[in-house]
Design an enzyme around this catalytic site. Sequence first.
Site, PDB file in Angstrom:
ATOM      1  N   GLU A  54       1.155  -0.704  -0.046  1.00 23.87           N
ATOM      2  CA  GLU A  54       0.464  -0.135  -0.305  1.00 23.87           C
ATOM      3  C   GLU A  54       0.537   0.878   0.113  1.00 23.87           C
ATOM      4  O   GLU A  54       1.469   1.218   0.437  1.00 23.87           O
ATOM      5  CB  GLU A  54      -0.562   0.179   0.900  1.00 23.87           C
ATOM      6  CG  GLU A  54      -1.988  -1.090   1.150  1.00 23.87           C
ATOM      7  CD  GLU A  54      -2.950  -0.429   2.522  1.00 23.87           C
ATOM      8  OE1 GLU A  54      -3.411   0.821   2.495  1.00 23.87           O
ATOM      9  OE2 GLU A  54      -3.317  -1.913   2.783  1.00 23.87           O
ATOM     10  N   ASN A  55       0.494   2.150  -0.845  1.00 27.18           N
ATOM     11  CA  ASN A  55       1.279   3.052  -1.323  1.00 27.18           C
ATOM     12  C   ASN A  55       0.412   4.811  -2.034  1.00 27.18           C
ATOM     13  O   ASN A  55       0.476   3.632  -3.111  1.00 27.18           O
ATOM     14  CB  ASN A  55       2.767   3.335  -1.248  1.00 27.18           C
ATOM     15  CG  ASN A  55       3.213   4.911  -1.628  1.00 27.18           C
ATOM     16  OD1 ASN A  55       3.712   4.629  -2.522  1.00 27.18           O
ATOM     17  ND2 ASN A  55       3.225   5.123  -0.759  1.00 27.18           N
TER      18      ASN A  55
END
Length: 305
Positions: A205-206
Amino acid sequence: ENGYETGEHAPGLKLGGCGAYKAAHHIIKTHAKVWHSYNNTWRREQRGMVGISLTSGWGEPVDPHSQSDREAAERYIHFHLGWFANPIYRGDYPEVMKNYVGKKSAQQGLGTSRLPTFSVQEKTYIKGTSDFLGIGHFTTRYVLQKNFPFLQVSGYHTDRDLAELVDPNWPAPGPKWLYSVPWGFRRLLNFIKTQYGNPLIYVTENGVSEAGQCTELCDEGRIQYLRGYINEILKALNDGVNVKGYTAWSLLDKFEWNKGFSEKFGLYHIDFKNKDKPRYPKASADYYKRIISANGFPNPREVMG
């Protein structure tokens, strides 16, 4: 912590200063059981991998020359990432976590620490139960030492004896908590490399959400965010960090915890008011498409044919 201590998220329980630690303790043991189940039953046939995905910010000391600030920043990471990663990669909770929670528990007059303990058998069973480390990362904080006065009800935040600050000059393209600080990601990845024996990493996740509704789908803030953070991952690769893959968060606008549909992390906008829920690519979708098709940054001088 949000689910079992502050009650902010589901299941909404406010279990004093021990709920978060108990929940995490069960998660870690359950994770290990799943890993062993796969390892013993399916791995030989399927040759798959089982890992864990942990979300962590980066903590930077306010004054890098101050030992107390440096220790507070490291404590921030150990209470954040190390809480889960340390048992899995090193066999037990971080020493600093055991010391601080134990000390605060004793001050409260408790006979045992609010941080549960693993038996010798559990430590052995848990250690090494991850074929890769998934990392979710969004933002950074400056950290300094802050002594909380003796509290009859201590909890996760006061146990750490630290304060978090932000630089008002950091861009904040999305929600109030999410500042764009790309250099923090490289430092976090290098910390993982040093602390946990350079494990195989997948960035799971980013990303960033928009602060407001943009009818033209012009999410320039997200483009700048992705450019900065992906560039820092490339630097980490050059540092020797074992990053194998990257996933932007998120493909589509979606339901975001207790914020519902109000925070939009997607590369594609969804019109939730329309019964058919049509999807529209934002500017970042095209930018990200060019990055992954070239497996690198698009050349700004290149003329698209």
